[in-house]
Design an enzyme around this catalytic site. Structure first.
Site, PDB file in Angstrom:
ATOM      1  N   VAL A 183     -20.232   8.384   4.072  1.00  0.00           N
ATOM      2  CA  VAL A 183     -21.002   8.170   2.829  1.00  0.00           C
ATOM      3  C   VAL A 183     -20.130   8.669   1.673  1.00  0.00           C
ATOM      4  O   VAL A 183     -20.381   9.709   1.069  1.00  0.00           O
ATOM      5  CB  VAL A 183     -22.363   8.907   2.851  1.00  0.00           C
ATOM      6  CG1 VAL A 183     -23.208   8.484   1.636  1.00  0.00           C
ATOM      7  CG2 VAL A 183     -23.130   8.586   4.133  1.00  0.00           C
ATOM      8  N   LYS A 231       0.862  -1.185   0.000  1.00  0.00           N
ATOM      9  CA  LYS A 231       0.000   0.000   0.000  1.00  0.00           C
ATOM     10  C   LYS A 231       0.895   1.230   0.000  1.00  0.00           C
ATOM     11  O   LYS A 231       2.025   1.191   0.505  1.00  0.00           O
ATOM     12  CB  LYS A 231      -0.869   0.001   1.261  1.00  0.00           C
ATOM     13  CG  LYS A 231      -2.116   0.836   1.145  1.00  0.00           C
ATOM     14  CD  LYS A 231      -3.318  -0.010   0.795  1.00  0.00           C
ATOM     15  CE  LYS A 231      -4.596   0.788   0.822  1.00  0.00           C
ATOM     16  NZ  LYS A 231      -5.768  -0.029   0.556  1.00  0.00           N
ATOM     17  N   TYR A 248     -21.865   5.292  -0.637  1.00  0.00           N
ATOM     18  CA  TYR A 248     -23.065   5.795  -1.314  1.00  0.00           C
ATOM     19  C   TYR A 248     -23.710   4.654  -2.114  1.00  0.00           C
ATOM     20  O   TYR A 248     -24.923   4.448  -2.059  1.00  0.00           O
ATOM     21  CB  TYR A 248     -22.715   6.983  -2.224  1.00  0.00           C
ATOM     22  CG  TYR A 248     -23.946   7.499  -2.953  1.00  0.00           C
ATOM     23  CD1 TYR A 248     -24.837   8.371  -2.327  1.00  0.00           C
ATOM     24  CD2 TYR A 248     -24.230   7.075  -4.247  1.00  0.00           C
ATOM     25  CE1 TYR A 248     -25.985   8.807  -2.986  1.00  0.00           C
ATOM     26  CE2 TYR A 248     -25.373   7.501  -4.903  1.00  0.00           C
ATOM     27  CZ  TYR A 248     -26.245   8.373  -4.270  1.00  0.00           C
ATOM     28  OH  TYR A 248     -27.383   8.787  -4.919  1.00  0.00           O
TER      29      TYR A 248
HETATM   30  N1  NAI Z   1     -12.690   2.440  -2.704  1.00  0.00           N
HETATM   31  C1  NAI Z   1     -12.567   1.120  -2.640  1.00  0.00           C
HETATM   32  O1  NAI Z   1     -12.800   0.398  -3.621  1.00  0.00           O
HETATM   33  C2  NAI Z   1     -12.149   0.481  -1.356  1.00  0.00           C
HETATM   34  C3  NAI Z   1     -12.191   1.175  -0.160  1.00  0.00           C
HETATM   35  N2  NAI Z   1     -11.885   0.537   1.009  1.00  0.00           N
HETATM   36  C4  NAI Z   1     -11.951   1.261   2.259  1.00  0.00           C
HETATM   37  O2  NAI Z   1     -13.279   1.722   2.474  1.00  0.00           O
HETATM   38  C5  NAI Z   1     -13.258   2.981   3.148  1.00  0.00           C
HETATM   39  C6  NAI Z   1     -14.009   4.015   2.333  1.00  0.00           C
HETATM   40  O3  NAI Z   1     -13.377   4.159   1.077  1.00  0.00           O
HETATM   41  P1  NAI Z   1     -13.936   5.191  -0.018  1.00  0.00           P
HETATM   42  O4  NAI Z   1     -15.414   5.170  -0.030  1.00  0.00           O
HETATM   43  O5  NAI Z   1     -13.193   4.896  -1.249  1.00  0.00           O
HETATM   44  O6  NAI Z   1     -13.416   6.551   0.590  1.00  0.00           O
HETATM   45  P2  NAI Z   1     -14.060   8.010   0.479  1.00  0.00           P
HETATM   46  O7  NAI Z   1     -13.004   8.958   0.874  1.00  0.00           O
HETATM   47  O8  NAI Z   1     -14.763   8.196  -0.813  1.00  0.00           O
HETATM   48  O9  NAI Z   1     -15.192   7.956   1.617  1.00  0.00           O
HETATM   49  C7  NAI Z   1     -14.934   8.002   2.973  1.00  0.00           C
HETATM   50  C8  NAI Z   1     -15.985   8.925   3.588  1.00  0.00           C
HETATM   51  O10 NAI Z   1     -15.859   8.838   5.007  1.00  0.00           O
HETATM   52  C9  NAI Z   1     -15.979  10.149   5.537  1.00  0.00           C
HETATM   53  N3  NAI Z   1     -15.328  10.168   6.852  1.00  0.00           N
HETATM   54  C10 NAI Z   1     -14.014  10.201   7.159  1.00  0.00           C
HETATM   55  N4  NAI Z   1     -13.840  10.177   8.492  1.00  0.00           N
HETATM   56  C11 NAI Z   1     -15.082  10.111   9.035  1.00  0.00           C
HETATM   57  C12 NAI Z   1     -15.571  10.034  10.358  1.00  0.00           C
HETATM   58  N5  NAI Z   1     -14.756  10.044  11.417  1.00  0.00           N
HETATM   59  N6  NAI Z   1     -16.902   9.973  10.560  1.00  0.00           N
HETATM   60  C13 NAI Z   1     -17.760   9.982   9.514  1.00  0.00           C
HETATM   61  N7  NAI Z   1     -17.351  10.050   8.219  1.00  0.00           N
HETATM   62  C14 NAI Z   1     -16.039  10.116   7.993  1.00  0.00           C
HETATM   63  C15 NAI Z   1     -15.343  11.057   4.515  1.00  0.00           C
HETATM   64  O11 NAI Z   1     -15.797  12.379   4.633  1.00  0.00           O
HETATM   65  C16 NAI Z   1     -15.807  10.382   3.198  1.00  0.00           C
HETATM   66  O12 NAI Z   1     -17.030  10.918   2.744  1.00  0.00           O
HETATM   67  C17 NAI Z   1     -11.778   3.284   3.384  1.00  0.00           C
HETATM   68  O13 NAI Z   1     -11.384   2.799   4.647  1.00  0.00           O
HETATM   69  C18 NAI Z   1     -11.083   2.496   2.286  1.00  0.00           C
HETATM   70  O14 NAI Z   1      -9.742   2.200   2.616  1.00  0.00           O
HETATM   71  C19 NAI Z   1     -11.561  -0.784   1.048  1.00  0.00           C
HETATM   72  C20 NAI Z   1     -11.522  -1.523  -0.100  1.00  0.00           C
HETATM   73  C21 NAI Z   1     -11.724  -0.918  -1.402  1.00  0.00           C
HETATM   74  O1  AKG Z   2      -9.939  -1.548  -4.363  1.00  0.00           O
HETATM   75  C1  AKG Z   2      -8.964  -0.811  -4.348  1.00  0.00           C
HETATM   76  O2  AKG Z   2      -9.080   0.419  -4.240  1.00  0.00           O
HETATM   77  C2  AKG Z   2      -7.604  -1.369  -4.520  1.00  0.00           C
HETATM   78  C3  AKG Z   2      -7.224  -2.312  -3.456  1.00  0.00           C
HETATM   79  C4  AKG Z   2      -7.058  -1.670  -2.143  1.00  0.00           C
HETATM   80  O3  AKG Z   2      -6.230  -0.829  -1.946  1.00  0.00           O
HETATM   81  C5  AKG Z   2      -7.943  -2.083  -1.060  1.00  0.00           C
HETATM   82  O4  AKG Z   2      -8.684  -3.065  -1.214  1.00  0.00           O
HETATM   83  O5  AKG Z   2      -7.903  -1.463   0.006  1.00  0.00           O
END
Ligand code: NAI
Ligand code: AKG
Length: 370
Positions: free
Chosen positions: A181, A80, A186
């Protein structure tokens, strides 16, 4: 932090610190384990409060990827990157190009993708400098944004966790408290709303939570209130370490199932969930949809093949609950056993054959260009 001591304790292979003064790039690439193949894991851009916090996050997240990729049945190791900076203010083209050159320098030991704070557009810029990047635009024959696929995987995995807790997988009428969200959540909220679930949402950006209020009739609560919502399912979809001594004192859920990486602050918090009778779907098992999807690019992207594998998250979560029941351990320990056993089996089998040394990604892309 004593870096070498930490690396030795958890057996990290390599940490690369990258700096580019012109663009402001400050990145840490952590490669935890490449037994199963090149290390694949996304790039997180975050305004860390200290360099130490950034190192800790890179190390924790890369180890999580080793387990995630192993548990998902991928032939990939764990790595990572974290980039220190505010993704809303500090990004520029030169930064991602400089980062791409650092990745290229690793010659395939590490392959990147999106994470919190980075987008498909950022991956496309990295792709200007290296082939070792996934989650790039469909225009390149690639898979694009992994978040909707991650959401789908969490949705099916949540059903398996609900089945383990309630005896049936029905989500209709279930009260679900959703933390964050963003890109993944979302879409997840949409699936849950379509299934008839009742949503309570929060986000530190109120506007992000409001989308779910407007589109899915969700109820809004302030960020610090989400832990005390009496609900069937608590779904963490923001950042890590949110299952800890403080939050456990408030949690009133039957199931914990969400996309966030590294949900448990410490391993012992998984045990505490078990003692409290809360069914925990281990983060790296339930949120593997995104990496399964981007990893499919290494074979020449096929959406049907990728989605079929993502469907398997249901069985994988169910399997973890079965192992936990059989071995009388918490689900996080059961998931670790499942992942570690696969790594160990394949490590041993190395004695019997020589792996193909060519990099899959280069071959797949070369094939596409023919
Ligand atoms: N995007 C993906 O395909 C993947 C994401 N993840 C994990 O899932 C989680 C979300 O990822 P994404 O949706 O891509 O990120 P993102 O940044 O789009 O969404 C995260 C949301 O959480 C909010 N947030 C942050 N701290 C907060 C808190 N203390 N309380 C309430 N809301 C808070 C942010 O304002 C944001 O809207 C992360 O931990 C990421 O590592 C895991 C696997 C794949
Ligand atoms: O799904 C992704 O964003 C890539 C893989 C990854 O970094 C994760 O699953 O946390």
């Amino acid at each position: 932090m004593n870096l070498f001591q930490t690396m030795e304790t958890y057996d990290y292979e390599q940490v690369v610190v990258c700096q580019d003064r012109t663009s402001g790039l400050k990145a840490i690439i952590a490669i935890h384990d490449t037994t199963l193949g090149p290390a694949l894991g996304g790039t997180r851009m975050w305004n860390y409060t200290s360099e130490e916090a950034a190192f800790e996050d890179a190390l924790r997240l890369s180890k999580g990827m080793t387990y995630k990729n192993a548990a998902a049945g991928l032939n990939l190791g764990g790595g990572k990157t974290v980039i220190i900076g505010d993704p809303r203010k500090d990004k520029n083209e030169e930064m991602f190009r400089a980062f791409g050159r650092y990745i290229q320098g690793l010659n395939g030991r590490y392959i990147t993708a999106e994470d919190v704070g980075t987008t498909v557009a950022d991956m496309d810029i990295i792709h200007e400098e290296t082939d070792y990047v996934t989650g790039i635009s469909p225009a390149f024959g690639a898979s694009g944004n992994p978040s909707p696929v991650t959401a789908y995987g969490v949705f099916v995995g949540m059903k398996a966790a609900v089945k383990a807790a309630y005896g049936d997988e029905n989500l209709a009428g279930k009260k679900i408290a959703v933390q964050g969200v963003g890109n993944v959540s979302y879409q997840l909220c949409k699936y849950l709303h379509d299934e008839g679930a009742e949503l309570i949402v929060t986000d530190i950006y109120e506007a992000a939570a409001k989308r779910a209020v407007d589109d899915f009739g969700a109820q809004y609560v302030a960020p610090e209130e989400i832990y005390s919502v009496a609900c069937d399912i608590f779904s963490p979809n923001a950042l890590g370490a949110i299952i800890n001594d403080d939050t456990l004192a408030h949690l009133k859920a039957t199931v914990v199932a969400g996309a966030a990486n590294n949900q448990l602050k410490e391993e012992r918090h998984g045990e505490r969930l078990m003692e409290m009778g809360i069914a925990y779907a281990p983060d790296y098992v339930i949120n593997a949809g995104g990496v399964i999807n981007v990893a499919d690019e290494l074979k020449g992207y096929n959406r049907d093949r990728a989605m079929k594998k993502v469907e398997g998250i249901y069985d994988n979560v169910a399997k973890v609950f079965d192992i936990a029941k059989r071995d009388h351990v918490s689900t996080n320990v059961a998931a670790d056993r499942m992942a570690e056993e696969r790594i160990e089996r394949l490590r041993r089998s190395r004695k019997q054959f020589v792996r193909d040394g060519h990099h899959l990604l280069s071959r797949a892309r070369a094939g596409q260009q023919k």
